[in-house]
Motif scaffolding. Structure first.
Motif, short mmCIF file in Angstrom:
data_model
loop_
_atom_site.label_atom_id
_atom_site.label_comp_id
_atom_site.label_asym_id
_atom_site.label_seq_id
_atom_site.Cartn_x
_atom_site.Cartn_y
_atom_site.Cartn_z
N ASP A 125 0.87 -1.18 0.00
CA ASP A 125 0.00 0.00 0.00
C ASP A 125 0.90 1.22 0.00
O ASP A 125 1.99 1.19 0.59
CB ASP A 125 -0.91 0.05 1.24
N LYS A 126 0.47 2.27 -0.63
CA LYS A 126 1.31 3.46 -0.68
C LYS A 126 1.51 4.01 0.73
O LYS A 126 0.58 4.26 1.46
CB LYS A 126 0.67 4.51 -1.58
N GLY A 127 2.80 4.20 1.07
CA GLY A 127 3.14 4.72 2.39
C GLY A 127 4.45 5.47 2.34
O GLY A 127 4.95 5.80 1.26
N ASP A 128 5.02 5.72 3.51
CA ASP A 128 6.26 6.47 3.58
C ASP A 128 7.47 5.61 3.89
O ASP A 128 8.56 6.12 4.11
CB ASP A 128 6.14 7.55 4.68
N GLY A 129 7.31 4.30 3.91
CA GLY A 129 8.40 3.41 4.27
C GLY A 129 9.29 3.03 3.10
O GLY A 129 9.12 3.51 1.97
N PHE A 130 10.23 2.13 3.39
CA PHE A 130 11.16 1.64 2.39
C PHE A 130 11.31 0.13 2.51
O PHE A 130 11.14 -0.43 3.59
CB PHE A 130 12.54 2.28 2.56
N ILE A 131 11.65 -0.50 1.41
CA ILE A 131 12.10 -1.89 1.43
C ILE A 131 13.62 -1.83 1.39
O ILE A 131 14.22 -1.50 0.37
CB ILE A 131 11.54 -2.68 0.23
N VAL A 132 14.25 -2.13 2.52
CA VAL A 132 15.69 -2.03 2.66
C VAL A 132 16.30 -3.42 2.55
O VAL A 132 15.92 -4.33 3.30
CB VAL A 132 16.07 -1.38 4.00
N ILE A 133 17.22 -3.58 1.63
CA ILE A 133 17.88 -4.86 1.40
C ILE A 133 19.38 -4.65 1.56
O ILE A 133 19.96 -3.73 0.98
CB ILE A 133 17.55 -5.40 0.00
N GLY A 134 20.03 -5.49 2.35
CA GLY A 134 21.44 -5.33 2.66
C GLY A 134 22.37 -5.74 1.54
O GLY A 134 21.98 -5.92 0.38
N ASP A 135 23.64 -5.93 1.90
CA ASP A 135 24.67 -6.32 0.93
C ASP A 135 24.66 -7.84 0.72
O ASP A 135 24.28 -8.61 1.60
CB ASP A 135 26.05 -5.90 1.45
N ASN A 136 25.11 -8.24 -0.46
CA ASN A 136 25.31 -9.67 -0.78
C ASN A 136 24.02 -10.47 -0.63
O ASN A 136 23.99 -11.51 0.04
CB ASN A 136 26.41 -10.27 0.10
N VAL A 137 22.96 -9.98 -1.25
CA VAL A 137 21.66 -10.65 -1.19
C VAL A 137 21.33 -11.21 -2.57
O VAL A 137 21.54 -10.55 -3.59
CB VAL A 137 20.56 -9.67 -0.73
N LYS A 138 20.80 -12.43 -2.58
CA LYS A 138 20.38 -13.08 -3.82
C LYS A 138 18.89 -13.41 -3.73
O LYS A 138 18.45 -13.99 -2.73
CB LYS A 138 21.18 -14.36 -4.06
N ILE A 139 18.15 -13.06 -4.78
CA ILE A 139 16.71 -13.35 -4.83
C ILE A 139 16.47 -14.34 -5.97
O ILE A 139 16.81 -14.07 -7.13
CB ILE A 139 15.89 -12.07 -5.09
N GLY A 140 15.88 -15.49 -5.66
CA GLY A 140 15.64 -16.52 -6.66
C GLY A 140 14.48 -16.17 -7.58
O GLY A 140 13.70 -15.25 -7.33
N ALA A 141 14.36 -16.95 -8.64
CA ALA A 141 13.35 -16.71 -9.67
C ALA A 141 11.93 -16.88 -9.13
O ALA A 141 11.69 -17.63 -8.18
CB ALA A 141 13.58 -17.67 -10.84
N ASN A 142 11.00 -16.14 -9.75
CA ASN A 142 9.57 -16.25 -9.45
C ASN A 142 9.24 -15.93 -7.99
O ASN A 142 8.34 -16.53 -7.40
CB ASN A 142 9.05 -17.64 -9.81
N SER A 143 9.98 -15.02 -7.41
CA SER A 143 9.76 -14.64 -6.02
C SER A 143 9.00 -13.31 -5.94
O SER A 143 8.97 -12.55 -6.90
CB SER A 143 11.08 -14.52 -5.26
#
Length: 199
Positions: A125-143
């Motif tokens: 939902d629209k807000g004032d926050g952030f999605i913060v992701i650190g260093d050395n992160v891997k996201i797999g397919a279809n996630s």
């Protein structure tokens, strides 16, 4: 939101990102080498183009922002990868396959980030926050990572086909547990030829 690259000028950050993503930081940087690499390797062309779009957007000014949006629209259409120009992604950004990737403008992502195809990092939902992701992160397919305000730590792996809407600590592996059912074909009723009996 401040980040560890805030002390760099827009040009210094652009150069650092392109250096790490096209040549590797162990090699000497020249724009000539970057251009030759751009011509020879189609897999890095999106990153270079998006880095320039982000650079002009970050500089501000009517012409720069208009050009940045135009360039981002063109590369989104060509590569089927949509990354908001307000998103912040550190150097070492890699994409497994350029297809079906969405990264929202509220993303604040560290260095050496890798994302695979058909993956969304988006707004709930629209807000004032952030999605913060650190260093050395891997996201797999279809996630799918959906939130208005969450944090993923450093050195994290998110497995393929994972739905995530909660914070993750450093040094963890996260995946959605799945179960498979395997039965012998001889055990399937005769009237199941259409597959209705298995539903």
């Amino acid at each position: 939101m401040e980040n560890k690259y805030s002390a760099l000028t827009h040009y210094e950050f652009l150069r650092l990102c392109i250096h790490s993503e096209t040549l590797g930081l162990e090699r000497e940087f020249t724009w000539g080498r970057v251009f030759r690499r751009y011509l020879r390797n189609r897999h890095i062309r999106f990153q270079i183009k998006w880095r320039f779009a982000h650079y002009f957007y970050a500089k501000g000014g009517k012409f720069n922002v208009k050009f940045a949006n135009w360039l981002n629209d063109r590369i989104t259409e060509r590569y089927n990868v949509e990354i908001g120009l307000s998103a912040m992604i550190g150097p070492g950004f890699r994409i497994g396959h350029h297809n079906g990737i969405v990264i929202a403008s509220i993303a604040r992502i560290g260095s050496n980030f890798m994302i695979s195809q058909n993956t969304t990092i988006g707004i709930k939902d629209k807000g004032d926050g952030f999605i913060v992701i650190g260093d050395n992160v891997k996201i797999g397919a279809n996630s799918c990572i959906i939130s208005d305000n969450m944090k993923i730590g450093n050195n994290v792996i998110v497995g393929a086909q994972t739905f995530l809407n909660k914070d993750l600590a450093d040094d963890v592996i996260c995946f959605t547990k799945r179960e498979y059912t395997i039965i012998a074909r001889s055990d399937v009723p005769e009237n199941a030829a259409s597959g209705d009996a298995l539903r």
